[in-house]
Design an enzyme around this catalytic site. Structure first.
Site, PDB file in Angstrom:
ATOM      1  CG  LEU A  46       2.257  -2.502  -6.757  1.00 38.90           C
ATOM      2  CD1 LEU A  46       1.021  -2.124  -7.573  1.00 38.90           C
ATOM      3  CD2 LEU A  46       1.861  -2.780  -5.323  1.00 38.90           C
ATOM      4  CG  ASP A  47       4.751  -8.820  -4.289  1.00 36.38           C
ATOM      5  OD1 ASP A  47       5.937  -8.509  -4.505  1.00 36.38           O
ATOM      6  OD2 ASP A  47       4.313  -9.110  -3.155  1.00 36.38           O
ATOM      7  N   PRO A  48       3.765  -9.281  -8.660  1.00 37.83           N
ATOM      8  CG  PRO A  48       5.046 -10.804  -9.905  1.00 37.83           C
ATOM      9  CD  PRO A  48       4.970 -10.122  -8.557  1.00 37.83           C
TER      10      PRO A  48
END
Length: 303
Positions: A46-48
């Site tokens: 997942l993106d940050p």
């Protein structure tokens, strides 16, 4: 001689409801520390700034990661209309803007071409490799990154809400390798107004749902305690999309030794990938042929 990993030999899944502001790798490291586990990995980055399901495999469950990675996933996300950014999300620099705002009907009509088998170009700021280097590193260095389109299966793409002219809330169910940021970017382009992801949440991934996940605050509060172990899900949940075939004690022993083992008839057909179980525990994953499972991965767990 290879060094032995330190930590507990535990196997299973911990489903974390990832908070914004952390990388997926940082969450995995926190979970490994909290459980004292010798081996851990996640089933899909997942993106940050994204939140939601981050399924973390521990021990022998890491052998089932590919089956979760390949499973369908669902996301709820907000698209900011009227602005394009260099990262295709709210963290980036605005590089283009438009005063045009589509109607709700125009948005719904524009979603149709994104369904089914599509080709998608990943964001320039992504972990895709170009000649051995991550695209985001090249993009940060100011290089003009050209990424090839990749196939993606989109099962469903729905408009959930239009809170104001600048924002639209969408839900997407898709297969492996999808970039929600690319959907936002390409939808904005199709509507002629630009777009980027404002907020993103993965609500489920394969058999794992965000509402059943443990928060990182809980992980930290329960670190190194038996209570945290109680949140572990069985290794077998990572095999939910494969048919299960039960085996005899003799078949289980042969499979544990890496040899084809006899399994009882089930829902698998000749040539199917399946998993063998003995007394409810996964023994191996492999190919079913003529009454036997030919193992590709064997689960080495204490009896």
């Amino acid at each position: 001689m290879a060094r032995k990993r330190k930590g507990r030999d535990i196997s299973g899944w911990l489903v974390v409801d990832k908070p914004a502001g952390m990388t997926s790798t940082a969450v995995v490291n926190k979970v490994r520390w909290a459980l004292g586990a010798n081996k851990a990995g996640h089933a899909g980055t997942l993106d940050p700034e994204a939140t939601g399901v981050l399924a973390i495999a521990l021990g022998e469950a890491t052998k089932t990661v590919p089956y979760i990675t390949d499973a369908l996933k669902a996301y709820v996300f907000t698209v900011r209309l009227g602005q394009a950014t260099n990262t295709d999300d709210a963290e980036g620099e605005v590089i283009a803007s438009s005063d045009l705002r589509p109607t709700d009907e125009q948005i719904k009509d524009a979603l149709a071409p994104f369904l089914g088998d599509i080709m998608q170009v990943p964001p320039k700021f992504s972990a895709v490799k170009i000649d051995g280097q991550r695209a985001y590193k090249l993009a940060r260095d100011g290089e003009d990154v050209e990424l090839a389109a990749r196939p993606l299966w989109v099962e469903e793409l729905l408009m959930l809400d239009r809170p104001d002219p600048d924002h639209v809330l969408l839900e997407m169910t898709c297969g492996k390798g999808g970039y929600v940021r690319s959907i936002a970017r390409d939808l904005g382009a199709a509507l002629g107004c630009y777009g980027h992801v404002r907020e993103l949440r993965r609500i489920w991934s394969g058999p794992f749902e965000a509402e059943d996940g443990i928060t990182l605050e809980q992980v930290e509060a329960l670190a190194k305690t038996p209570e945290l172990d109680s949140y572990l899900r069985p290794l077998e949940e990572g095999l939910a999309d494969l048919p299960e075939l039960k085996c005899s004690p003799e078949g289980a022993q042969r499979l544990r030794n890496g040899n084809p083992g006899m399994v009882y008839p089930g829902e698998a057909e000749y040539g199917d990938e399946a998993w063998a179980s003995f007394e409810g525990r996964a023994v191996a994953v492999g190919i079913y042929k003529s009454g036997e499972l030919h193992p590709a991965r064997v689960f080495a767990r204490p009896e």
